[in-house]
Design an enzyme around this catalytic site. Structure first.
Site, mmCIF file in Angstrom:
data_model
loop_
_atom_site.group_PDB
_atom_site.id
_atom_site.type_symbol
_atom_site.label_atom_id
_atom_site.label_comp_id
_atom_site.label_asym_id
_atom_site.label_seq_id
_atom_site.Cartn_x
_atom_site.Cartn_y
_atom_site.Cartn_z
ATOM 1 N N GLU A 27 -33.700 7.587 25.674
ATOM 2 C CA GLU A 27 -34.778 7.883 26.607
ATOM 3 C C GLU A 27 -35.455 6.577 27.046
ATOM 4 O O GLU A 27 -35.283 5.538 26.394
ATOM 5 C CB GLU A 27 -35.803 8.786 25.913
ATOM 6 C CG GLU A 27 -35.242 10.135 25.464
ATOM 7 C CD GLU A 27 -35.069 11.134 26.614
ATOM 8 O OE1 GLU A 27 -34.852 10.707 27.768
ATOM 9 O OE2 GLU A 27 -35.132 12.347 26.343
ATOM 10 N N ASP A 29 -23.530 12.090 21.768
ATOM 11 C CA ASP A 29 -24.747 12.598 21.126
ATOM 12 C C ASP A 29 -24.605 14.036 20.650
ATOM 13 O O ASP A 29 -23.622 14.719 20.968
ATOM 14 C CB ASP A 29 -25.944 12.453 22.082
ATOM 15 C CG ASP A 29 -25.618 12.880 23.513
ATOM 16 O OD1 ASP A 29 -24.618 13.589 23.703
ATOM 17 O OD2 ASP A 29 -26.372 12.506 24.421
ATOM 18 N N ASN A 47 -34.413 11.092 34.334
ATOM 19 C CA ASN A 47 -35.369 10.015 34.011
ATOM 20 C C ASN A 47 -34.648 8.688 33.717
ATOM 21 O O ASN A 47 -35.254 7.758 33.207
ATOM 22 C CB ASN A 47 -36.253 10.413 32.819
ATOM 23 C CG ASN A 47 -35.467 10.601 31.526
ATOM 24 O OD1 ASN A 47 -34.241 10.449 31.512
ATOM 25 N ND2 ASN A 47 -36.146 10.929 30.441
ATOM 26 N N HIS A 103 -32.063 8.280 31.633
ATOM 27 C CA HIS A 103 -31.484 8.109 30.295
ATOM 28 C C HIS A 103 -29.956 8.136 30.316
ATOM 29 O O HIS A 103 -29.347 8.720 31.215
ATOM 30 C CB HIS A 103 -32.069 9.107 29.277
ATOM 31 C CG HIS A 103 -31.583 10.518 29.348
ATOM 32 N ND1 HIS A 103 -32.421 11.585 29.170
ATOM 33 C CD2 HIS A 103 -30.358 11.045 29.539
ATOM 34 C CE1 HIS A 103 -31.734 12.711 29.251
ATOM 35 N NE2 HIS A 103 -30.474 12.402 29.475
#
Ligand code: GLP
Length: 247
Positions: free
Chosen positions: A143, A67, A136, A138
Site C-alpha cells: 500500500e 499475496d 491507489n 499499490h
C-alpha cells in the site's frame, strides 16, 4: 521500460500471454510470478487457451503468487489460492506442488514470510512477474507508504483497498484487514515484470506510476527503477497519460 497501449482488456491479455509464452518456451523450469484480481483474468484465459491448444506447456513451470489474505484458508472461495486454482491452475497441465501462494493461515506469519523469500531465492529468482495495479497505486498488497526496499511481510490493508475488494465479499466487514505480500524490493528483483491495467478507475494510478516521481505514495512508481518492465495498458486505463507511448 516499454509501454504498450492496447484497445481493450482482451488485447491486453493476448499481448501479455504472447510475451510470457515466448519467454517460457525459451527456458525450461520457468519461474512465473502471478497476481490475482480481475486484471490478469484475460491473460489467464489466453494462457489456458494456449495450453489446451498444445501451444504452451506448463509441466515444468514453477509459480509464486504475490499475496494472500491473512486468516483465509486455501479452501475459502475468496482466498487467493482458491482464485488461482479456479482461474488458472485447474485448467492447465501444471504440477500443483510447484505452485506457491503465501500461507494466510501460517501459525507464525513472520517465519512463513521469510521462508517464502528463501524459496524464491533457492529456485534462482522469478523470471517474469505479472502485476496488476490498485486504484491507489499499490502493487501486490504494498500500500502507499510501503518502503521501496520492502520484503515479503504481513501488511495492513488501507480503507480504499478494503472498499475496492469488498465487491467480492458479502459484507465489507468480511474483507480481511491484513495480508501477506511480497515486498516492493522482492518484486524489483524479478528478471522481468509485466504490469497490466484496464479500466478508467486505474487511469490516475497508471499516470502517476508511469509519469510521476518515484515515491512511496505510489508504490507502482518504483517500477521506473526496473530495467525490464512491460506495461500493457488498455486505452481506458491509459487515458490520463501525457507522454507519447507506443500504440
Ligand atoms: C488486489 C491485489 C493486487 C491487484 C489489485 C487490483 O488487492 N492484491 O495484486 O493488482 O488489488 O485488483 P483488480 O485487478 O481486481 O483491480
Amino acid at each position: 521500460m516499454q509501454v504498450i497501449i492496447v484497445p481493450n482488456k482482451e488485447e491486453m491479455g493476448k499481448r501479455a500471454a504472447a510475451l510470457i509464452a515466448e519467454q517460457m518456451r525459451a527456458k525450461p523450469q520457468f519461474v512465473l510470478g502471478l497476481a490475482t484480481g480481475s486484471t490478469p483474468l484475460p491473460l489467464y484465459q489466453e494462457l489456458i487457451r494456449m495450453n489446451k491448444a498444445g501451444e504452451l506447456d506448463f509441466s515444468t513451470a514453477i509459480t509464486f503468487n504475490l499475496d494472500e489474505y491473512v486468516g483465509l484458508p486455501p479452501t475459502h472461495d475468496q482466498s487467493y489460492r482458491c482464485f488461482m486454482n479456479v482461474n488458472l491452475f485447474d485448467h492447465i497441465n501444471i504440477n500443483k506442488a510447484a505452485t506457491h501462494v503465501p500461507d494466510g493461515m501460517a501459525p507464525d506469519p513472520d517465519v512463513s514470510c521469510e521462508a517464502y523469500e528463501c524459496m524464491i531465492e533457492d529456485i534462482g529468482g522469478i523470471d517474469c512477474q505479472v502485476l496488476g495495479i490498485g486504484s491507489n497505486g499499490h502493487i501486490a498488497f504494498n500500500e502507499p507508504g510501503s518502503s521501496l526496499a520492502s520484503r515479503t511481510r504481513v501488511v495492513k490493508l488501507t480503507k480504499s483497498t478494503i472498499k475496492d475488494n469488498s465487491r467480492f465479499f458479502a459484507r465489507t466487514e468480511d474483507v480481511p484487514t491484513r495480508a501477506i505480500s511480497m515486498g516492493i524490493g522482492t518484486v524489483l528483483e524479478a528478471e522481468g515484470i509485466v504490469l497490466l491495467a484496464y479500466g478508467a478507475n486505474k487511469a490516475d494510478a497508471v499516470a502517476k506510476a508511469l509519469e510521476g516521481p518515484v515515491t512511496v505514495s505510489v508504490p507502482a512508481s518504483a517500477l521506473q527503477l526496473h530495467p525490464r518492465v512491460h506495461w500493457i495498458i488498455a486505452e481506458d486505463a491509459a487515458s490520463k497519460l501525457r507522454l507519447e507511448w507506443e500504440r
